[in-house]
Design a protein around this motif. Structure first.
Motif, PDB file in Angstrom:
ATOM      1  N   PHE A 153       0.826  -1.206   0.000  1.00 53.03           N
ATOM      2  CA  PHE A 153       0.000   0.000   0.000  1.00 53.03           C
ATOM      3  C   PHE A 153       0.867   1.266   0.000  1.00 53.03           C
ATOM      4  O   PHE A 153       0.472   2.294  -0.564  1.00 53.03           O
ATOM      5  CB  PHE A 153      -0.907   0.027   1.233  1.00 53.03           C
ATOM      6  CG  PHE A 153      -2.028  -0.979   1.199  1.00 53.03           C
ATOM      7  CD1 PHE A 153      -2.377  -1.630   0.025  1.00 53.03           C
ATOM      8  CD2 PHE A 153      -2.735  -1.286   2.351  1.00 53.03           C
ATOM      9  CE1 PHE A 153      -3.412  -2.552  -0.009  1.00 53.03           C
ATOM     10  CE2 PHE A 153      -3.771  -2.206   2.329  1.00 53.03           C
ATOM     11  CZ  PHE A 153      -4.108  -2.845   1.147  1.00 53.03           C
ATOM     12  N   VAL A 154       2.016   1.212   0.669  1.00 52.40           N
ATOM     13  CA  VAL A 154       2.892   2.381   0.728  1.00 52.40           C
ATOM     14  C   VAL A 154       3.562   2.627  -0.619  1.00 52.40           C
ATOM     15  O   VAL A 154       3.731   3.770  -1.051  1.00 52.40           O
ATOM     16  CB  VAL A 154       3.966   2.197   1.828  1.00 52.40           C
ATOM     17  CG1 VAL A 154       4.897   3.396   1.874  1.00 52.40           C
ATOM     18  CG2 VAL A 154       3.313   2.009   3.188  1.00 52.40           C
ATOM     19  N   ILE A 155       3.943   1.545  -1.292  1.00 55.90           N
ATOM     20  CA  ILE A 155       4.691   1.671  -2.540  1.00 55.90           C
ATOM     21  C   ILE A 155       3.799   2.027  -3.723  1.00 55.90           C
ATOM     22  O   ILE A 155       4.158   2.856  -4.565  1.00 55.90           O
ATOM     23  CB  ILE A 155       5.446   0.349  -2.837  1.00 55.90           C
ATOM     24  CG1 ILE A 155       6.489   0.084  -1.753  1.00 55.90           C
ATOM     25  CG2 ILE A 155       6.111   0.399  -4.208  1.00 55.90           C
ATOM     26  CD1 ILE A 155       7.133  -1.286  -1.866  1.00 55.90           C
ATOM     27  N   PHE A 156       2.617   1.412  -3.801  1.00 49.92           N
ATOM     28  CA  PHE A 156       1.786   1.513  -5.007  1.00 49.92           C
ATOM     29  C   PHE A 156       1.465   2.948  -5.427  1.00 49.92           C
ATOM     30  O   PHE A 156       1.653   3.315  -6.609  1.00 49.92           O
ATOM     31  CB  PHE A 156       0.506   0.705  -4.824  1.00 49.92           C
ATOM     32  CG  PHE A 156      -0.363   0.671  -6.041  1.00 49.92           C
ATOM     33  CD1 PHE A 156       0.056   0.043  -7.206  1.00 49.92           C
ATOM     34  CD2 PHE A 156      -1.617   1.278  -6.031  1.00 49.92           C
ATOM     35  CE1 PHE A 156      -0.742   0.025  -8.339  1.00 49.92           C
ATOM     36  CE2 PHE A 156      -2.419   1.261  -7.157  1.00 49.92           C
ATOM     37  CZ  PHE A 156      -1.979   0.637  -8.317  1.00 49.92           C
ATOM     38  N   PRO A 157       0.983   3.827  -4.530  1.00 54.30           N
ATOM     39  CA  PRO A 157       0.659   5.190  -4.981  1.00 54.30           C
ATOM     40  C   PRO A 157       1.886   5.967  -5.436  1.00 54.30           C
ATOM     41  O   PRO A 157       1.776   6.844  -6.305  1.00 54.30           O
ATOM     42  CB  PRO A 157       0.005   5.838  -3.760  1.00 54.30           C
ATOM     43  CG  PRO A 157       0.448   5.017  -2.601  1.00 54.30           C
ATOM     44  CD  PRO A 157       0.621   3.628  -3.116  1.00 54.30           C
ATOM     45  N   ARG A 158       3.043   5.652  -4.888  1.00 52.48           N
ATOM     46  CA  ARG A 158       4.271   6.313  -5.334  1.00 52.48           C
ATOM     47  C   ARG A 158       4.606   5.943  -6.779  1.00 52.48           C
ATOM     48  O   ARG A 158       5.037   6.790  -7.565  1.00 52.48           O
ATOM     49  CB  ARG A 158       5.437   5.939  -4.416  1.00 52.48           C
ATOM     50  CG  ARG A 158       5.394   6.616  -3.054  1.00 52.48           C
ATOM     51  CD  ARG A 158       6.448   6.057  -2.114  1.00 52.48           C
ATOM     52  NE  ARG A 158       6.615   6.868  -0.919  1.00 52.48           N
ATOM     53  CZ  ARG A 158       5.809   6.827   0.133  1.00 52.48           C
ATOM     54  NH1 ARG A 158       4.768   6.004   0.137  1.00 52.48           N
ATOM     55  NH2 ARG A 158       6.029   7.590   1.186  1.00 52.48           N
ATOM     56  N   LEU A 159       4.412   4.685  -7.121  1.00 55.01           N
ATOM     57  CA  LEU A 159       4.663   4.250  -8.492  1.00 55.01           C
ATOM     58  C   LEU A 159       3.707   4.955  -9.455  1.00 55.01           C
ATOM     59  O   LEU A 159       4.111   5.400 -10.533  1.00 55.01           O
ATOM     60  CB  LEU A 159       4.500   2.732  -8.594  1.00 55.01           C
ATOM     61  CG  LEU A 159       5.467   1.887  -7.754  1.00 55.01           C
ATOM     62  CD1 LEU A 159       5.154   0.401  -7.920  1.00 55.01           C
ATOM     63  CD2 LEU A 159       6.906   2.169  -8.123  1.00 55.01           C
ATOM     64  N   VAL A 160       2.441   5.044  -9.072  1.00 53.27           N
ATOM     65  CA  VAL A 160       1.455   5.720  -9.915  1.00 53.27           C
ATOM     66  C   VAL A 160       1.801   7.200 -10.044  1.00 53.27           C
ATOM     67  O   VAL A 160       1.715   7.793 -11.130  1.00 53.27           O
ATOM     68  CB  VAL A 160       0.034   5.542  -9.349  1.00 53.27           C
ATOM     69  CG1 VAL A 160      -0.986   6.329 -10.164  1.00 53.27           C
ATOM     70  CG2 VAL A 160      -0.339   4.066  -9.304  1.00 53.27           C
ATOM     71  N   MET A 161       2.210   7.825  -8.938  1.00 50.64           N
ATOM     72  CA  MET A 161       2.554   9.246  -8.958  1.00 50.64           C
ATOM     73  C   MET A 161       3.726   9.509  -9.896  1.00 50.64           C
ATOM     74  O   MET A 161       3.690  10.435 -10.716  1.00 50.64           O
ATOM     75  CB  MET A 161       2.905   9.722  -7.554  1.00 50.64           C
ATOM     76  CG  MET A 161       3.298  11.198  -7.486  1.00 50.64           C
ATOM     77  SD  MET A 161       3.992  11.668  -5.891  1.00 50.64           S
ATOM     78  CE  MET A 161       5.563  10.796  -5.919  1.00 50.64           C
ATOM     79  N   HIS A 162       4.775   8.696  -9.806  1.00 49.64           N
ATOM     80  CA  HIS A 162       5.945   8.896 -10.671  1.00 49.64           C
ATOM     81  C   HIS A 162       5.589   8.695 -12.140  1.00 49.64           C
ATOM     82  O   HIS A 162       6.105   9.389 -13.017  1.00 49.64           O
ATOM     83  CB  HIS A 162       7.070   7.955 -10.256  1.00 49.64           C
ATOM     84  CG  HIS A 162       7.693   8.304  -8.940  1.00 49.64           C
ATOM     85  ND1 HIS A 162       8.162   9.578  -8.667  1.00 49.64           N
ATOM     86  CD2 HIS A 162       7.942   7.572  -7.824  1.00 49.64           C
ATOM     87  CE1 HIS A 162       8.655   9.610  -7.436  1.00 49.64           C
ATOM     88  NE2 HIS A 162       8.528   8.416  -6.906  1.00 49.64           N
ATOM     89  N   LYS A 163       4.696   7.747 -12.417  1.00 52.48           N
ATOM     90  CA  LYS A 163       4.246   7.540 -13.792  1.00 52.48           C
ATOM     91  C   LYS A 163       3.478   8.759 -14.281  1.00 52.48           C
ATOM     92  O   LYS A 163       3.654   9.205 -15.437  1.00 52.48           O
ATOM     93  CB  LYS A 163       3.359   6.291 -13.870  1.00 52.48           C
ATOM     94  CG  LYS A 163       2.915   5.934 -15.275  1.00 52.48           C
ATOM     95  CD  LYS A 163       4.101   5.553 -16.154  1.00 52.48           C
ATOM     96  CE  LYS A 163       3.641   5.077 -17.522  1.00 52.48           C
ATOM     97  NZ  LYS A 163       4.773   4.730 -18.408  1.00 52.48           N
ATOM     98  N   ALA A 164       2.642   9.334 -13.431  1.00 54.02           N
ATOM     99  CA  ALA A 164       1.877  10.524 -13.807  1.00 54.02           C
ATOM    100  C   ALA A 164       2.803  11.706 -14.072  1.00 54.02           C
ATOM    101  O   ALA A 164       2.621  12.452 -15.042  1.00 54.02           O
ATOM    102  CB  ALA A 164       0.871  10.866 -12.709  1.00 54.02           C
TER     103      ALA A 164
END
Length: 236
Positions: A153-164
């Motif tokens: 849960f901690v990692i997933f939104p960071r990956l999405v944010m960097h992709k955005a």
């Protein structure tokens, strides 16, 4: 002779200080100790990237100790390993900025180490909770799964944010970078969930009091909530 003040002056710009101060434990506890730990590396041939790779070692040892030594002493030793990662995670950046050898790949390697710490730390607490459950309603395998999910849960939104940030490249996506736009709620969430911040304090308290299960369940819920709110902000 290099001093802590020398390192701080060369590695901490006013802008970076303002952002770093928002993570209280990392700024007032972890960072000063990392300055001290940086001094032996200054006159060595070790590169910042090598320090980043080195920081993965205590993470692996900490997880291994948690798996093999299911006692209070073993869990405290594992926590010390995770805290050592915290310090080394500061050393690589200090060294890069002090010597003026920061690089894009260095940022990638540092992020890799951080992602590994996020997942392994919560997984290890789930493992420890499965060995020492104070709440009989929680089956050991449930706690193990909750710990692993908490790290994800901690990692997933960071990956999405960097992709955005790298794909959409709108003004709104660029504002996701850094902490300069953080409001009060985001600062509180940062302090509660940053793996180099207060979670390490709560981990130690949970270990000493035998509350590994409460920590694991609590952070499963908290990290899940923060993930949902973070994704909502990124994807809106």
């Amino acid at each position: 002779m290099v001093t802590i003040n020398d390192i701080e002056a060369k590695t901490m710009s006013p802008e970076k200080r303002q952002e770093a101060k928002k993570d209280l434990f990392a700024f007032y506890v972890g960072r000063p100790i990392s300055y001290l730990l940086t001094i032996p590396f200054i006159n060595s041939s070790i590169t910042p990237n090598q320090v980043s790779y080195l920081s993965l070692l205590p993470l692996g040892i900490g997880l291994l100790v948690t798996l093999l030594i299911p006692t209070l002493a073993g869990q405290v030793l594992a926590w010390l390993c995770f805290f050592l990662w915290n310090l080394l995670d500061g050393v690589d950046g200090n060294l890069a900025r002090y010597k003026g050898i920061s690089s894009p790949m260095g940022s990638v390697v540092d992020a890799m180490s951080g992602y590994a710490a996020m997942f392994i730390t919560y997984l290890a607490m789930g493992v420890a909770a499965s060995y020492r459950s104070a709440l009989s309603i929680w089956k050991p395998e449930w706690l193990l799964v909750l710990g692993a999910l908490s790290g994800a849960f901690v990692i997933f939104p960071r990956l999405v944010m960097h992709k955005a940030i790298n794909t959409v490249k709108t003004q709104e996506s660029q504002q996701l970078k850094g902490r300069q736009n953080f409001g009060l709620a985001e600062i509180i969430a940062l302090n509660l969930t940053s793996i180099s911040g207060m979670p390490q304090v709560f981990m130690l308290i949970a270990i000493l009091l035998g509350w590994n299960d409460l920590f694991t369940v609590g952070y499963f819920l908290l990290n899940g909530l923060v993930m949902i709110l973070s994704l909502r902000k990124v994807l809106r």
